[in-house]
Design an enzyme around this catalytic site. Structure first.
Site, PDB file in Angstrom:
ATOM      1  CD  GLU A   1      -1.293  -0.363   3.675  1.00 12.10           C
ATOM      2  OE1 GLU A   1      -2.164  -1.253   3.509  1.00 12.10           O
ATOM      3  OE2 GLU A   1      -1.217   0.322   4.706  1.00 12.10           O
TER       4      GLU A   1
ATOM      5  CG  HIS B   1       2.101   0.062   8.257  1.00 10.78           C
ATOM      6  ND1 HIS B   1       2.392  -1.147   7.648  1.00 10.78           N
ATOM      7  CD2 HIS B   1       0.777   0.260   8.050  1.00 10.78           C
ATOM      8  CE1 HIS B   1       1.298  -1.633   7.091  1.00 10.78           C
ATOM      9  NE2 HIS B   1       0.304  -0.801   7.329  1.00 10.78           N
TER      10      HIS B   1
ATOM     11  NE  ARG C   1      -6.251  -6.042  12.771  1.00 14.20           N
ATOM     12  CZ  ARG C   1      -6.925  -6.763  11.896  1.00 14.20           C
ATOM     13  NH1 ARG C   1      -6.779  -8.089  11.875  1.00 14.20           N
ATOM     14  NH2 ARG C   1      -7.748  -6.187  11.035  1.00 14.20           N
TER      15      ARG C   1
END
Length: 409
Positions: A135, A264, A283
């Site tokens: 992304e 991130h 996660r």
């Protein structure tokens, strides 16, 4: 060339003002609005609005005729799927800390979980699809994030600036091995600490961060972020992991690219985000959702150093954000107040055009025209002719253009 009606995702961390303001709706919204999705994601596809006002799911259009909608090369490369998803991301509060798998990791993980029979919508499912999820996020307002591991020597300096008796041994761990292996060892140690050890260490660290901020120390910005995360997630190992990441403040037009494995966390601000059309997330913490530590460690990339910030490779008026992601490319077009010259956009693949400032007129070579107001977007199938865009009304205008990446034969 058809206007899109796009889905708004109401996650709790979203803003009540940013997306409603962009779309020209009453502010504040009754509930947080976190993301505006533009694309053919199965979970919430955009709808194209026909000339007679009727609507049809973009996902249905692509599925029914992928070659017309995507182009032959793109349809073949991505199995008839639109490979990217374009978003407006509006973060009022921090998101979870996370990383995404590579294409190979996603394919292997998806096959493994399919074989185990884990339902694709299960809370403990890591790989609901077999594709990568790189992304890129480009700031519309000042945008704050943690991304990528900071250079170890800087992390040692930070840890020494807030050192406490309980933290000292961990500082020594990275100081003795200031490289990606040392980062992996410290990160792994922290995110696997027993809760009793966390409950002892975290208050020490937070108290020291308070002192550092009060003293206007070198790492005051980083410490404020740790305090914010610690207040929201007081017993979470992700607060410690955040000490290892680069703290970034992006100005409008600046972007960061997050390839596979990049750890991130988006903190605050509004941005345009483009990503591969995938739901694969590993996660690390700062969330009540499932955290699979062994799988996370398989995915995270411990390469370290400053996180590159892009402003876009600028042409005459068009800035392109370069990445190695085959799924997407994002570009930005700007018109200053009083400028109304026409920009030509040609592509052999699918495109979504999003207006984020001012008003625009999009004209196709066949004479078709669409006016784009702030917050509106348009779908351009691969089979459509080239289009030309100019600003209307004499005000500053801005356009983001999402396309598929280069599709090899």
């Amino acid at each position: 060339m058809e206007l899109l009606r796009n889905a708004v995702r109401p996650y709790a961390w979203g803003s009540r003002t940013a997306i409603p303001e962009l779309l020209g709706r009453p502010v504040p919204a009754p509930h947080p609005e976190a993301e505006l999705w533009m694309g053919a994601h199965p979970g919430d596809p955009s709808h194209v609005i026909g000339p007679d006002g009727t609507e049809r799911s973009l996902l249905e259009l692509v599925d029914a005729d992928p070659v017309t909608q995507l182009g032959e090369k793109c349809a073949k490369r991505w199995g008839g799927r639109l490979p990217f998803l374009l978003k407006i991301l509006a973060a009022e509060e921090p998101l979870s800390m996370q990383a995404h798998p590579s294409a190979a990791q996603a394919a292997e993980g998806h096959a493994r979980e399919e074989q185990l029979g884990i339902p694709r919508d299960a809370a403990n499912r890591n790989y609901p699809d077999p594709t990568a999820k790189p992304e890129l996020v480009c700031a519309l307002t000042e945008f704050h994030a943690l991304a990528g591991f900071r250079a170890p020597d800087r992390t040692v300096k930070l840890l020494k600036a807030i050192e406490t008796p309980g933290l000292a041994k961990y500082t020594g761990l990275i100081e003795a091995q200031p490289d990606p292996s040392g980062l992996r060892a410290l990160f792994t140690t922290w995110i696997t600490l027993p809760q009793s050890a966390l409950d002892s260490l975290l208050p020490e660290v937070l108290d020291s961060c308070v002192r550092h901020v009060q003293e206007h120390g070198e790492f005051a910005v980083e410490c404020r972020t740790i305090l914010e995360l610690g207040e929201a997630h007081p017993r979470d190992a992700g607060v410690l992991a955040a000490l290892l990441l680069n703290r970034l403040t992006l100005r409008a037009g600046e972007a960061i690219y997050l390839p596979a494995g990049n750890l991130h966390l988006y903190l605050h601000g509004t941005a345009v985000e483009i990503l591969a059309n995938s739901d694969n997330i590993l996660r690390c913490g700062l969330t009540p959702k499932h955290v699979d530590v062994p799988e996370l460690l398989r995915v995270v990339d411990f390469a370290c150093g400053e996180m590159p910030v892009q402003c876009g490779d600028s042409g005459e008026r068009v800035s392109v954000y370069r990445t190695d992601a085959p799924e997407f490319e994002l570009s930005r077009v700007e018109w200053a107040a009083g400028q109304d010259d026409e920009i030509s956009l040609d592509s052999a693949g699918p495109q979504i055009l999003l207006c984020t400032a001012g008003d625009l007129l999009v004209t196709a070579d066949d004479g078709e025209k669409v006016e784009l107001r702030r917050g509106q977007s348009v779908w351009l199938p691969a089979a459509d002719p080239p289009v030309h865009v100019r600003a209307l009304g004499g005000e500053r205008a801005q356009l983001f253009r999402a396309t598929a990446g280069t599709c090899e034969d």
